[in-house]
Enzyme design. Structure first.
Site, PDB file in Angstrom:
ATOM      1  N   HIS A 154     -40.121 -30.871   2.906  1.00 25.56           N
ATOM      2  CA  HIS A 154     -41.200 -30.285   2.085  1.00 25.56           C
ATOM      3  C   HIS A 154     -40.917 -28.820   1.755  1.00 25.56           C
ATOM      4  O   HIS A 154     -41.852 -28.041   1.552  1.00 25.56           O
ATOM      5  CB  HIS A 154     -42.563 -30.382   2.782  1.00 25.56           C
ATOM      6  CG  HIS A 154     -42.857 -31.739   3.340  1.00 25.56           C
ATOM      7  ND1 HIS A 154     -43.510 -32.708   2.631  1.00 25.56           N
ATOM      8  CD2 HIS A 154     -42.539 -32.289   4.541  1.00 25.56           C
ATOM      9  CE1 HIS A 154     -43.620 -33.802   3.369  1.00 25.56           C
ATOM     10  NE2 HIS A 154     -43.023 -33.578   4.541  1.00 25.56           N
ATOM     11  N   SER A 275     -28.886  -9.684 -17.062  1.00 22.72           N
ATOM     12  CA  SER A 275     -30.026  -9.723 -17.975  1.00 22.72           C
ATOM     13  C   SER A 275     -29.829  -8.637 -19.027  1.00 22.72           C
ATOM     14  O   SER A 275     -29.287  -7.571 -18.735  1.00 22.72           O
ATOM     15  CB  SER A 275     -31.306  -9.449 -17.183  1.00 22.72           C
ATOM     16  OG  SER A 275     -32.314  -8.987 -18.055  1.00 22.72           O
ATOM     17  N   LYS A 281     -30.671  -7.410 -12.488  1.00 27.93           N
ATOM     18  CA  LYS A 281     -30.598  -8.866 -12.382  1.00 27.93           C
ATOM     19  C   LYS A 281     -29.178  -9.407 -12.307  1.00 27.93           C
ATOM     20  O   LYS A 281     -28.268  -8.932 -12.969  1.00 27.93           O
ATOM     21  CB  LYS A 281     -31.274  -9.530 -13.604  1.00 27.93           C
ATOM     22  CG  LYS A 281     -32.766  -9.415 -13.640  1.00 27.93           C
ATOM     23  CD  LYS A 281     -33.494 -10.254 -12.598  1.00 27.93           C
ATOM     24  CE  LYS A 281     -33.449 -11.730 -12.883  1.00 27.93           C
ATOM     25  NZ  LYS A 281     -34.254 -12.112 -14.036  1.00 27.93           N
ATOM     26  N   GLU A 288     -27.926 -23.122 -13.056  1.00 24.88           N
ATOM     27  CA  GLU A 288     -29.045 -23.515 -13.927  1.00 24.88           C
ATOM     28  C   GLU A 288     -28.569 -24.408 -15.074  1.00 24.88           C
ATOM     29  O   GLU A 288     -29.235 -25.363 -15.456  1.00 24.88           O
ATOM     30  CB  GLU A 288     -29.735 -22.274 -14.497  1.00 24.88           C
ATOM     31  CG  GLU A 288     -30.526 -21.519 -13.447  1.00 24.88           C
ATOM     32  CD  GLU A 288     -30.992 -20.172 -13.975  1.00 24.88           C
ATOM     33  OE1 GLU A 288     -32.050 -20.116 -14.601  1.00 24.88           O
ATOM     34  OE2 GLU A 288     -30.277 -19.181 -13.773  1.00 24.88           O
TER      35      GLU A 288
END
Ligand code: ARG
Length: 439
Positions: A154, A275, A281, A288
């Site tokens: 979980h 970024s 970043k 992804e």
């Protein structure tokens, strides 16, 4: 440049010609198409349907076309319906009239079916090899990072594991993926060449000869099935979908672990991007993209399943729609496997942080309950008592092993000095997963 103009009085509309043409994508099959034609023409000569000199001229022409394409001297483009027309038309312009004999006892239906199976077999073998490369990197990464980390259910810290054990779960998934692809190869390993349009041919051909020449186990049993079967493509895209699902789960882990919230790993600069606005970043784009491309491969699977679901036997032009989806799925999964291999081979695991997360997560609570059970308490009671200890620890900002024996005894008189070694993380690992590790 058509192969079938004879029964037509009027020309095809330009719109229809463009709509019908598959050359822009089936050009990927040039090698399989030429090899299939070579096997076919050898068979025609062996069966006495073509003269040996005719076979030799055609083979010479096909060899020169293949050579020119591979050397970049011949571009696969122009006003051709498909790769089959391209090769045949160019053959005729190179070797003359004899080239027109190539298509004896053959149809484009069995031709495209055999081309695609040859392509599928080759790519399936590439897939296995590429998965093996990734597996090697996984083993190495695990060996080098046999550090303690939390295991989750979980997404809540559950029990202690090692990074090696965790990552080896993905090795095992790939092991099953390879078995699935091997089984797909086994099933598709039958040659449709010689089925012709749908009902075979009245020439005395030898389908076993061409099957053998092209490296297939045997010819297919049923002509109509042979020309209209695309199960092999669907099965392979299905296998690709499962591989992508596995890569996507791993990507998700890498994305989470590389966030400051987890801070378990560092993905190398080579597989990250920045970024355009936020200077601090470093984004896990490779992971992804793999996760994102999973949807694309599932789409390829559903697309081909849907294309095939309503078409009667035998060949129908709908089936031309198989190629782009099939190529896309294979190209995508091969690229994703390679990127994942690169990303894992440059990944840094932050062992100190994974250990810290273990300590904060009460990951020895189950073992602490087991301890009481070993001392004679029923597991349910032990579960409740350790639960109470966890609440107490949370209030105190402590781990179970930080409590004194006196404090522990307030919860149960069964606690003794040996509790500390029993719930030590290394010891729990040795009694738990480590005794099971085979790899
Ligand atoms: N381009 C076609 C395909 O990919 C080749 C087979 C054409 N057969 C035919 N009967 N028109 O399916």
């Amino acid at each position: 440049m058509k192969l079938w103009g004879g029964r037509f009085k009027e020309g095809e509309s330009k719109l229809m010609e463009d709509f019908n043409s598959s050359l822009s994508f089936d050009k990927k099959l040039y090698k399989q198409d030429i090899n299939g034609s070579m096997a076919h023409v050898k068979m025609l000569a062996k069966c006495g349907i073509l003269k040996v000199e005719e076979k030799d001229q055609i083979l010479k022409g096909l060899t020169s076309i293949l050579g020119d394409i591979e050397a970049g001297k011949m571009k696969i483009e122009g006003d051709y319906e498909d790769i089959h027309s391209f090769v045949e038309t160019n053959l005729i312009s190179r070797v003359g009239e004899v080239g027109k004999k190539l298509h004896t006892a053959r149809s484009r239906n069995d031709q495209v079916a055999v081309d695609l199976r040859l392509y599928a077999k080759e790519k399936a073998m590439d897939l296995i090899e590429t998965m093996e490369e990734l597996q090697k990197v996984i083993v190495k990464l695990g060996e080098e990072n046999n550090v303690i980390m939390p295991g989750y259910t979980h997404l809540q810290r559950a029990q202690v594991v090692t990074f090696k054990y965790y990552i080896m779960a993905y090795y095992n998934m790939l092991e099953r993926d390879k078995k699935r692809v091997k089984s797909a190869i086994e099933i598709m390993d039958e040659s449709p060449l010689g089925c012709c349009a749908l009902a075979g041919t009245t020439y005395n051909t030898d389908r076993s000869f061409t099957a053998n020449e092209l490296g297939f186990k045997k010819p297919v049993d049923n002509f109509m099935d042979g020309v209209s079967d695309r199960d092999f493509a669907i099965e392979l895209i299905g296998d690709c979908s499962i591989i992508m699902m596995h890569l996507s789960r791993l990507s998700e882990e890498l994305i989470l672990w590389s966030s400051k919230e987890f801070d378990f790993i560092q993905i190398s600069d080579a597989y990250s991007t920045g970024s355009s606005i936020m200077p601090q970043k470093k984004n896990p784009d490779a992971a992804e993209l793999i996760r994102g491309k999973t949807g694309r491969v599932y789409g390829d699977l559903v697309s081909l399943l849907t294309t095939m679901k309503g078409i009667p036997l035998a060949y129908n032009k709908d089936m031309q729609e198989d190629k782009e989806r099939f190529f896309d799925a294979l190209d995508t999964v091969l690229a994703c496997l390679k990127v994942m291999t690169g990303m894992l081979s440059t990944l840094k695991v932050k062992g100190k942080n994974t250990l810290k997360a273990v300590k904060k997560g009460f990951l020895n609570a189950t073992e602490a309950a087991d301890y009481l059970v070993n001392k004679g308490m029923a597991f349910r009671d032990a579960h409740r008592i350790i639960g109470e200890i966890v609440i107490y620890c949370e209030e105190q900002g402590k781990a179970i092993e930080d409590l004194t024996l006196e404090q522990l005894k307030k919860f149960s008189s069964l606690f003794a000095e040996d509790i500390y070694s029993f719930i030590d993380y290394e010891n729990t690992l040795n009694r738990g997963i480590k005794k099971e590790i085979k790899q």
